[in-house]
Design a protein around this motif. Structure first.
Motif, mmCIF file in Angstrom:
data_model
loop_
_atom_site.group_PDB
_atom_site.id
_atom_site.type_symbol
_atom_site.label_atom_id
_atom_site.label_comp_id
_atom_site.label_asym_id
_atom_site.label_seq_id
_atom_site.Cartn_x
_atom_site.Cartn_y
_atom_site.Cartn_z
ATOM 1 N N THR A 246 35.158 22.450 53.259
ATOM 2 C CA THR A 246 35.481 21.450 52.252
ATOM 3 C C THR A 246 35.139 20.069 52.792
ATOM 4 O O THR A 246 35.433 19.759 53.938
ATOM 5 C CB THR A 246 36.971 21.495 51.894
ATOM 6 O OG1 THR A 246 37.298 22.816 51.463
ATOM 7 C CG2 THR A 246 37.304 20.524 50.790
ATOM 8 N N SER A 247 34.514 19.249 51.957
ATOM 9 C CA SER A 247 34.154 17.886 52.347
ATOM 10 C C SER A 247 34.465 16.948 51.188
ATOM 11 O O SER A 247 33.890 17.090 50.111
ATOM 12 C CB SER A 247 32.670 17.804 52.698
ATOM 13 O OG SER A 247 32.299 16.486 52.988
ATOM 14 N N ASP A 248 35.373 16.027 51.384
ATOM 15 C CA ASP A 248 35.768 15.044 50.359
ATOM 16 C C ASP A 248 36.168 15.694 49.045
ATOM 17 O O ASP A 248 35.861 15.198 47.970
ATOM 18 C CB ASP A 248 34.651 14.029 50.118
ATOM 19 C CG ASP A 248 34.437 13.101 51.282
ATOM 20 O OD1 ASP A 248 35.322 13.031 52.157
ATOM 21 O OD2 ASP A 248 33.382 12.435 51.324
ATOM 22 N N GLY A 249 36.814 16.841 49.112
ATOM 23 C CA GLY A 249 37.275 17.505 47.907
ATOM 24 C C GLY A 249 36.266 18.445 47.280
ATOM 25 O O GLY A 249 36.548 19.085 46.279
ATOM 26 N N ALA A 250 35.071 18.546 47.830
ATOM 27 C CA ALA A 250 34.048 19.451 47.303
ATOM 28 C C ALA A 250 34.007 20.714 48.155
ATOM 29 O O ALA A 250 34.056 20.646 49.376
ATOM 30 C CB ALA A 250 32.689 18.777 47.319
ATOM 31 N N ARG A 251 33.924 21.851 47.487
ATOM 32 C CA ARG A 251 33.775 23.113 48.210
ATOM 33 C C ARG A 251 32.299 23.308 48.542
ATOM 34 O O ARG A 251 31.441 23.180 47.666
ATOM 35 C CB ARG A 251 34.280 24.264 47.361
ATOM 36 C CG ARG A 251 35.788 24.259 47.217
ATOM 37 C CD ARG A 251 36.230 25.444 46.373
ATOM 38 N NE ARG A 251 35.576 25.412 45.058
ATOM 39 C CZ ARG A 251 36.147 24.956 43.947
ATOM 40 N NH1 ARG A 251 37.368 24.517 43.980
ATOM 41 N NH2 ARG A 251 35.497 24.969 42.809
ATOM 42 N N ILE B 108 26.851 12.134 47.469
ATOM 43 C CA ILE B 108 26.789 12.893 46.221
ATOM 44 C C ILE B 108 28.181 13.020 45.610
ATOM 45 O O ILE B 108 28.382 12.753 44.421
ATOM 46 C CB ILE B 108 26.165 14.281 46.466
ATOM 47 C CG1 ILE B 108 24.694 14.144 46.863
ATOM 48 C CG2 ILE B 108 26.320 15.171 45.238
ATOM 49 C CD1 ILE B 108 24.071 15.412 47.416
ATOM 50 N N VAL B 109 29.150 13.400 46.414
ATOM 51 C CA VAL B 109 30.525 13.558 45.921
ATOM 52 C C VAL B 109 31.072 12.210 45.464
ATOM 53 O O VAL B 109 31.748 12.117 44.436
ATOM 54 C CB VAL B 109 31.422 14.194 47.004
ATOM 55 C CG1 VAL B 109 32.877 14.198 46.580
ATOM 56 C CG2 VAL B 109 30.960 15.601 47.325
ATOM 57 N N GLY B 110 30.757 11.149 46.188
ATOM 58 C CA GLY B 110 31.208 9.807 45.802
ATOM 59 C C GLY B 110 30.655 9.385 44.452
ATOM 60 O O GLY B 110 31.359 8.776 43.642
ATOM 61 N N ALA B 111 29.388 9.707 44.193
ATOM 62 C CA ALA B 111 28.787 9.369 42.899
ATOM 63 C C ALA B 111 29.492 10.111 41.772
ATOM 64 O O ALA B 111 29.759 9.548 40.707
ATOM 65 C CB ALA B 111 27.301 9.705 42.906
ATOM 66 N N SER C 233 39.354 13.053 39.904
ATOM 67 C CA SER C 233 39.868 14.418 40.019
ATOM 68 C C SER C 233 38.801 15.453 39.653
ATOM 69 O O SER C 233 39.113 16.503 39.108
ATOM 70 C CB SER C 233 41.087 14.592 39.118
ATOM 71 O OG SER C 233 40.715 14.386 37.776
ATOM 72 N N SER C 234 37.553 15.156 39.937
ATOM 73 C CA SER C 234 36.469 16.073 39.589
ATOM 74 C C SER C 234 36.491 17.315 40.483
ATOM 75 O O SER C 234 36.980 17.290 41.603
ATOM 76 C CB SER C 234 35.123 15.368 39.720
ATOM 77 O OG SER C 234 34.962 14.904 41.035
ATOM 78 N N GLU C 235 35.969 18.398 39.944
ATOM 79 C CA GLU C 235 35.851 19.658 40.672
ATOM 80 C C GLU C 235 34.380 19.899 40.943
ATOM 81 O O GLU C 235 33.595 20.062 40.010
ATOM 82 C CB GLU C 235 36.407 20.808 39.836
ATOM 83 C CG GLU C 235 37.872 20.683 39.504
ATOM 84 C CD GLU C 235 38.328 21.799 38.584
ATOM 85 O OE1 GLU C 235 37.616 22.811 38.459
ATOM 86 O OE2 GLU C 235 39.385 21.624 37.972
ATOM 87 N N VAL C 236 34.001 19.908 42.224
ATOM 88 C CA VAL C 236 32.591 20.052 42.586
ATOM 89 C C VAL C 236 32.454 21.136 43.648
ATOM 90 O O VAL C 236 33.245 21.207 44.581
ATOM 91 C CB VAL C 236 32.031 18.724 43.135
ATOM 92 C CG1 VAL C 236 30.581 18.880 43.543
ATOM 93 C CG2 VAL C 236 32.168 17.622 42.118
ATOM 94 N N SER C 237 31.425 21.953 43.476
ATOM 95 C CA SER C 237 31.083 22.960 44.472
ATOM 96 C C SER C 237 29.592 22.863 44.754
ATOM 97 O O SER C 237 28.803 22.536 43.863
ATOM 98 C CB SER C 237 31.406 24.362 43.976
ATOM 99 O OG SER C 237 32.783 24.494 43.737
ATOM 100 N N MET C 238 29.216 23.135 46.004
ATOM 101 C CA MET C 238 27.805 23.123 46.389
ATOM 102 C C MET C 238 27.514 24.373 47.204
ATOM 103 O O MET C 238 28.352 24.818 47.983
ATOM 104 C CB MET C 238 27.489 21.900 47.249
ATOM 105 C CG MET C 238 27.629 20.598 46.554
ATOM 106 S SD MET C 238 27.137 19.287 47.673
ATOM 107 C CE MET C 238 28.171 17.975 47.075
ATOM 108 N N ARG C 239 26.307 24.875 47.017
ATOM 109 C CA ARG C 239 25.877 26.045 47.785
ATOM 110 C C ARG C 239 24.499 25.758 48.347
ATOM 111 O O ARG C 239 23.601 25.340 47.612
ATOM 112 C CB ARG C 239 25.832 27.272 46.897
ATOM 113 C CG ARG C 239 25.420 28.495 47.638
ATOM 114 C CD ARG C 239 25.426 29.698 46.733
ATOM 115 N NE ARG C 239 25.632 30.858 47.563
ATOM 116 C CZ ARG C 239 26.446 31.832 47.293
ATOM 117 N NH1 ARG C 239 27.146 31.806 46.196
ATOM 118 N NH2 ARG C 239 26.570 32.839 48.105
#
Length: 99
Positions: free
Chosen positions: A2-7, A26-29, A36-42
């Motif tokens: 997890t980084s800055d709330g992103a999985r 990217i998460v900051g943008a 309270s956004s939900e973001v995941s990256m693969r």
């Protein structure tokens, strides 16, 4: 991970300090739209190519970005440009609808 709330899911990809900083950008943008956004990256490596997929929601706005490239830096830079462009579209739409 997890980084800055992103999985973040990485398969065969080493994420160094430079890549972590780009992921934070990217998460900051995305968080400019909704804290309270939900973001995941693969991220994965297929042969010599790297692939990146971002998905999630920010203020009920679905977000999805995919890219392939020769390096993780190239993939992350392109994802960041696409996310920024989409965030600007949402901001302009909100500005027009608020008038």
């Amino acid at each position: 991970m997890t980084s800055d709330g992103a999985r973040i899911y990485n398969e065969g990809v080493g994420i160094d300090q430079d890549c972590e900083e780009k992921i934070r950008q990217i998460v900051g943008a995305i968080k400019t739209l909704s804290p309270s956004s939900e973001v995941s990256m693969r991220f994965l490596k297929c042969g010599t190519m790297y692939e990146g997929l971002l998905w999630g929601k920010a203020n009920d706005v679905p977000i999805g970005v995919y890219n392939r490239g020769q390096s993780m830096t190239h993939v992350l830079d392109t994802i960041y440009r696409k996310v920024k462009r989409e965030c600007l579209k949402v901001w302009k739409t909100r500005g027009v609808s608020a008038k």
